[in-house]
Design a protein around this motif. Structure first.
Motif, PDB file in Angstrom:
ATOM      1  N   ALA A   1       5.395   5.015   7.828  1.00  0.00           N
ATOM      2  CA  ALA A   1       6.162   4.380   8.904  1.00  0.00           C
ATOM      3  C   ALA A   1       5.482   4.558  10.252  1.00  0.00           C
ATOM      4  CB  ALA A   1       7.570   4.968   8.937  1.00  0.00           C
ATOM      5  N   ASP A   2       4.830   5.682  10.454  1.00  0.00           N
ATOM      6  CA  ASP A   2       4.140   5.948  11.718  1.00  0.00           C
ATOM      7  C   ASP A   2       2.946   5.025  11.901  1.00  0.00           C
ATOM      8  OD1 ASP A   2       3.583   7.490  14.125  1.00  0.00           O
ATOM      9  OD2 ASP A   2       1.934   8.393  13.008  1.00  0.00           O
TER      10      ASP A   2
ATOM     11  N   VAL B   1      -8.165  15.931   7.907  1.00  0.00           N
ATOM     12  CA  VAL B   1      -8.630  16.946   6.960  1.00  0.00           C
ATOM     13  C   VAL B   1      -7.618  18.091   6.861  1.00  0.00           C
ATOM     14  CG1 VAL B   1     -10.382  18.739   6.619  1.00  0.00           C
ATOM     15  CG2 VAL B   1     -11.073  16.385   7.074  1.00  0.00           C
ATOM     16  N   VAL B   2      -7.060  18.493   7.993  1.00  0.00           N
ATOM     17  CA  VAL B   2      -6.028  19.546   7.978  1.00  0.00           C
ATOM     18  C   VAL B   2      -4.835  19.090   7.137  1.00  0.00           C
ATOM     19  CG1 VAL B   2      -4.382  20.826   9.395  1.00  0.00           C
ATOM     20  CG2 VAL B   2      -6.742  20.563  10.164  1.00  0.00           C
ATOM     21  N   SER B   3      -4.411  17.837   7.322  1.00  0.00           N
ATOM     22  CA  SER B   3      -3.281  17.311   6.554  1.00  0.00           C
ATOM     23  C   SER B   3      -3.605  17.264   5.064  1.00  0.00           C
ATOM     24  CB  SER B   3      -2.915  15.912   7.047  1.00  0.00           C
ATOM     25  OG  SER B   3      -2.484  15.936   8.386  1.00  0.00           O
ATOM     26  N   MET B   4      -4.827  16.866   4.730  1.00  0.00           N
ATOM     27  CA  MET B   4      -5.221  16.814   3.327  1.00  0.00           C
ATOM     28  C   MET B   4      -5.157  18.188   2.689  1.00  0.00           C
ATOM     29  SD  MET B   4      -8.453  14.131   3.354  1.00  0.00           S
ATOM     30  CE  MET B   4      -8.708  14.315   1.582  1.00  0.00           C
ATOM     31  N   ARG B   5      -5.679  19.175   3.373  1.00  0.00           N
ATOM     32  CA  ARG B   5      -5.697  20.526   2.791  1.00  0.00           C
ATOM     33  C   ARG B   5      -4.282  21.094   2.657  1.00  0.00           C
ATOM     34  NH1 ARG B   5     -10.685  22.070   1.807  1.00  0.00           N
ATOM     35  NH2 ARG B   5     -12.442  21.510   3.165  1.00  0.00           N
ATOM     36  N   ALA B   6      -3.381  20.649   3.543  1.00  0.00           N
ATOM     37  CA  ALA B   6      -1.999  21.123   3.478  1.00  0.00           C
ATOM     38  C   ALA B   6      -1.144  20.280   2.540  1.00  0.00           C
ATOM     39  CB  ALA B   6      -1.391  21.111   4.877  1.00  0.00           C
ATOM     40  N   GLY B   7      -1.683  19.141   2.079  1.00  0.00           N
ATOM     41  CA  GLY B   7      -0.902  18.250   1.234  1.00  0.00           C
ATOM     42  C   GLY B   7       0.244  17.604   1.979  1.00  0.00           C
ATOM     43  N   GLU B   8       0.032  17.285   3.272  1.00  0.00           N
ATOM     44  CA  GLU B   8       1.081  16.717   4.116  1.00  0.00           C
ATOM     45  C   GLU B   8       0.699  15.308   4.559  1.00  0.00           C
ATOM     46  OE1 GLU B   8       1.278  19.450   7.335  1.00  0.00           O
ATOM     47  OE2 GLU B   8       2.419  20.957   6.206  1.00  0.00           O
ATOM     48  N   ARG B   9       1.710  14.472   4.749  1.00  0.00           N
ATOM     49  CA  ARG B   9       1.446  13.114   5.240  1.00  0.00           C
ATOM     50  C   ARG B   9       0.812  13.200   6.621  1.00  0.00           C
ATOM     51  NH1 ARG B   9       2.506   7.933   4.559  1.00  0.00           N
ATOM     52  NH2 ARG B   9       3.955   8.167   2.792  1.00  0.00           N
ATOM     53  N   PRO B  10      -0.318  12.527   6.845  1.00  0.00           N
ATOM     54  CA  PRO B  10      -0.970  12.582   8.153  1.00  0.00           C
ATOM     55  C   PRO B  10      -0.326  11.628   9.149  1.00  0.00           C
ATOM     56  CG  PRO B  10      -2.252  11.233   6.669  1.00  0.00           C
ATOM     57  CD  PRO B  10      -1.101  11.775   5.856  1.00  0.00           C
ATOM     58  N   ARG B  11      -0.540  11.892  10.415  1.00  0.00           N
ATOM     59  CA  ARG B  11      -0.152  10.933  11.435  1.00  0.00           C
ATOM     60  C   ARG B  11      -0.889   9.615  11.194  1.00  0.00           C
ATOM     61  NH1 ARG B  11      -1.703  13.223  16.928  1.00  0.00           N
ATOM     62  NH2 ARG B  11      -0.800  11.259  17.651  1.00  0.00           N
ATOM     63  N   SER B  12      -0.308   8.526  11.689  1.00  0.00           N
ATOM     64  CA  SER B  12      -0.917   7.203  11.561  1.00  0.00           C
ATOM     65  C   SER B  12      -0.928   6.724  10.115  1.00  0.00           C
ATOM     66  CB  SER B  12      -2.341   7.197  12.138  1.00  0.00           C
ATOM     67  OG  SER B  12      -2.832   5.897  12.279  1.00  0.00           O
ATOM     68  N   SER B  13       0.082   7.145   9.339  1.00  0.00           N
ATOM     69  CA  SER B  13       0.258   6.640   7.982  1.00  0.00           C
ATOM     70  C   SER B  13       1.741   6.369   7.771  1.00  0.00           C
ATOM     71  CB  SER B  13      -0.250   7.649   6.948  1.00  0.00           C
ATOM     72  OG  SER B  13       0.615   8.772   6.867  1.00  0.00           O
TER      73      SER B  13
ATOM     74  N   GLY C   1       0.613  13.684  -1.360  1.00  0.00           N
ATOM     75  CA  GLY C   1      -0.467  12.719  -1.332  1.00  0.00           C
ATOM     76  C   GLY C   1      -0.844  12.233  -2.725  1.00  0.00           C
ATOM     77  N   PRO C   2      -1.836  11.352  -2.811  1.00  0.00           N
ATOM     78  CA  PRO C   2      -2.659  10.895  -1.683  1.00  0.00           C
ATOM     79  C   PRO C   2      -1.918   9.905  -0.793  1.00  0.00           C
ATOM     80  CG  PRO C   2      -3.285   9.712  -3.668  1.00  0.00           C
ATOM     81  CD  PRO C   2      -2.271  10.735  -4.092  1.00  0.00           C
ATOM     82  N   TYR C   3      -2.315   9.902   0.501  1.00  0.00           N
ATOM     83  CA  TYR C   3      -1.743   9.003   1.481  1.00  0.00           C
ATOM     84  C   TYR C   3      -2.843   8.136   2.095  1.00  0.00           C
ATOM     85  CZ  TYR C   3       2.268  12.204   1.296  1.00  0.00           C
ATOM     86  OH  TYR C   3       3.325  12.972   0.888  1.00  0.00           O
ATOM     87  N   ALA C   4      -2.428   6.998   2.655  1.00  0.00           N
ATOM     88  CA  ALA C   4      -3.362   6.099   3.330  1.00  0.00           C
ATOM     89  C   ALA C   4      -3.049   6.091   4.818  1.00  0.00           C
ATOM     90  CB  ALA C   4      -3.243   4.682   2.769  1.00  0.00           C
ATOM     91  N   SER C   5      -4.014   6.484   5.639  1.00  0.00           N
ATOM     92  CA  SER C   5      -3.823   6.496   7.088  1.00  0.00           C
ATOM     93  C   SER C   5      -4.758   5.487   7.740  1.00  0.00           C
ATOM     94  CB  SER C   5      -4.072   7.895   7.657  1.00  0.00           C
ATOM     95  OG  SER C   5      -5.379   8.332   7.378  1.00  0.00           O
TER      96      SER C   5
ATOM     97  N   ILE D   1       0.831  -1.200   0.000  1.00  0.00           N
ATOM     98  CA  ILE D   1       0.000   0.000   0.000  1.00  0.00           C
ATOM     99  C   ILE D   1       0.867   1.251   0.000  1.00  0.00           C
ATOM    100  CG2 ILE D   1      -1.527   1.385   1.472  1.00  0.00           C
ATOM    101  CD1 ILE D   1      -2.950  -1.226   2.208  1.00  0.00           C
ATOM    102  N   GLU D   2       1.887   1.268   0.850  1.00  0.00           N
ATOM    103  CA  GLU D   2       2.741   2.458   0.931  1.00  0.00           C
ATOM    104  C   GLU D   2       3.401   2.749  -0.417  1.00  0.00           C
ATOM    105  OE1 GLU D   2       6.098   4.423   3.909  1.00  0.00           O
ATOM    106  OE2 GLU D   2       5.497   2.327   4.168  1.00  0.00           O
ATOM    107  N   ALA D   3       3.696   1.702  -1.175  1.00  0.00           N
ATOM    108  CA  ALA D   3       4.314   1.884  -2.487  1.00  0.00           C
ATOM    109  C   ALA D   3       3.382   2.567  -3.480  1.00  0.00           C
ATOM    110  CB  ALA D   3       4.757   0.529  -3.044  1.00  0.00           C
TER     111      ALA D   3
END
Length: 406
Positions: free
Chosen positions: A344-345, A330-342, A146-150, A137-139
């Motif tokens: 390696a985390d 949602v904050v991470s999505m709007r910022a285009g940043e990897r969210p927590r709980s995705s 993004g998009p990222y999977a959390s 999945i991470e690959a």
């Protein structure tokens, strides 16, 4: 300030030339829920509906293998589009966010499909049945923005866990020394009568995987990485493929020593984390979710009263919840940043659980990083161990609508 405007579904690109979704600024995040069972109805939709009321999201579709289930879900929840085909929904609705509320054996396929369609993913725990699935999945995630999977690890979120994490990170409580993590719940024979429960192929694991993962994930989020584990597992009551109880000794990278107990045999149900530090003991006691009142901090005798009062000030109470985690996502999505709980985390608790099983089934100590491609436990949590590996693989049966430990 006016809320972001609702937006129609983006026009699907021509076949063979997928186009990126439009930017998330100035509009609502279009969300779709996969799985019309208890978790989708009772946790994901209410969180999305609250953010919809605040102008942040809109639920545009739901998907389930049961036409009747998805039709009823859409009718009762005001969701405009219901599907029994995930790929069709992704093509026609092009959601920004897909939330996955199905058994873990389906998570990899559904998550990859959503990522390839350009959608971020918020997937119920357990994330996937194996580390091999998680890495696959991470690959598929975006290279940047993004998009990222959390993963849904809602116990990490809320005012109290945020406060305690900061105290530990800053060293205010001194070095962590002794740790206890306990998920001792009770599940009867009727619980395991559901065909996909208690089977490696469909549930992924026993209480360590499907139940205790929440407390283990929170513990790792508070303390940081583990370095080695020594585990035991047993089937003491239930006639299942997986274990119904496990215990483990864990050494953390910061030097702390801990015990972990996961059980579905315990009539007096409790979820508990206790961390003894040099200057204080911090303890969380709850069952399925926590608020400020569920945490206690007990100082060492020489700690000044003013400092203790500051430690015990958790601020306004924000309970752990799907809503608390979704707000941050949602904050991470709007910022285009990897969210927590995705990434390696999000992988750390699955790696610990995999190591616990390997240790228990091989009677060895397993160190962090030991399990990778080529290791039998990388591809299956039972590792092919005699007495634990299933005699034959089992397909998912029945309606795939509920999360594994509902």
């Amino acid at each position: 300030m006016a809320p972001p405007a609702s937006s129609p579904a983006p026009t699907p690109p021509p076949l063979g030339s997928p186009a990126p979704l439009p930017p998330l600024t100035g509009r609502r995040i279009r969300a779709a829920i996969i799985g019309a069972g208890a978790i989708g109805r009772g946790s994901h939709h209410p969180a999305l509906a609250q953010l919809a009321a605040e102008g942040e999201t809109e639920v545009v579709a739901a998907v389930d293998i049961s036409a009747d289930a998805v039709k009823a879900f859409c009718a009762e929840s005001g969701i405009p589009h219901g599907y029994t085909d995930l790929d069709q929904m992704l093509r026609e609705q092009r959601p920004d966010l897909v939330t996955i509320c199905t058994p873990p054996t389906l998570h990899r396929e559904q998550t990859v499909a959503a990522l390839r369609a350009g959608a971020w993913v918020w997937c119920e725990k357990p994330p996937v049945p194996t580390l091999a699935d998680f890495d696959a999945i991470e690959a598929e995630e975006g290279l940047g923005g993004g998009p990222y999977a959390s993963i849904v690890f809602q116990h990490r979120f809320g005012s109290a866990s945020t406060h305690v994490r900061r105290l530990l990170a800053e060293g205010a409580l001194g070095r962590p020394l002794v740790v206890h993590c306990q998920t001792t719940w009770y599940r009867d024979t009727a619980y395991y009568a559901v065909p996909w429960r208690g089977r490696w192929a469909t549930e992924g694991g026993g209480p360590a995987m499907g139940h205790g993962i929440h407390q283990m994930d929170l513990l790792l989020d508070l303390l940081g990485p583990w370095s080695e584990v020594r585990g035991m597992a047993g089937r003491l009551v239930h006639d299942v493929e997986t274990e119904d109880v496990s215990t483990a000794l864990v050494r953390f990278a910061n030097g702390a020593l801990g015990t972990v107990v996961n059980s579905v045999l315990s009539p007096d149900e409790v979820s508990r984390i206790r961390i003894d530090c040099e200057r204080a003991t911090v303890e969380l006691t709850h069952l399925y979710g926590h608020s400020n009142a569920d945490w206690t901090i007990t100082p060492a005798p020489d700690v000044p009263a003013a400092e203790v009062a500051a430690w015990r000030d958790f601020g306004p109470d924000v309970p752990s919840s799907h809503l608390a985690q979704l707000r941050e996502l949602v904050v991470s999505m709007r910022a285009g940043e990897r969210p927590r709980s995705s990434g390696a985390d999000g992988r750390t608790s699955l790696e610990l659980i995999t190591a616990l099983y390997k240790s228990a089934f091989t009677d060895t100590t397993v160190k962090a990083g030991d399990i990778g491609p080529g290791d039998p436990y990388y591809a299956a949590l039972h590792g092919g161990a005699s007495g634990w590996a299933p005699a034959e693989s089992v397909k998912v049966s029945g309606s795939a609508t509920e999360e594994a430990s509902a």
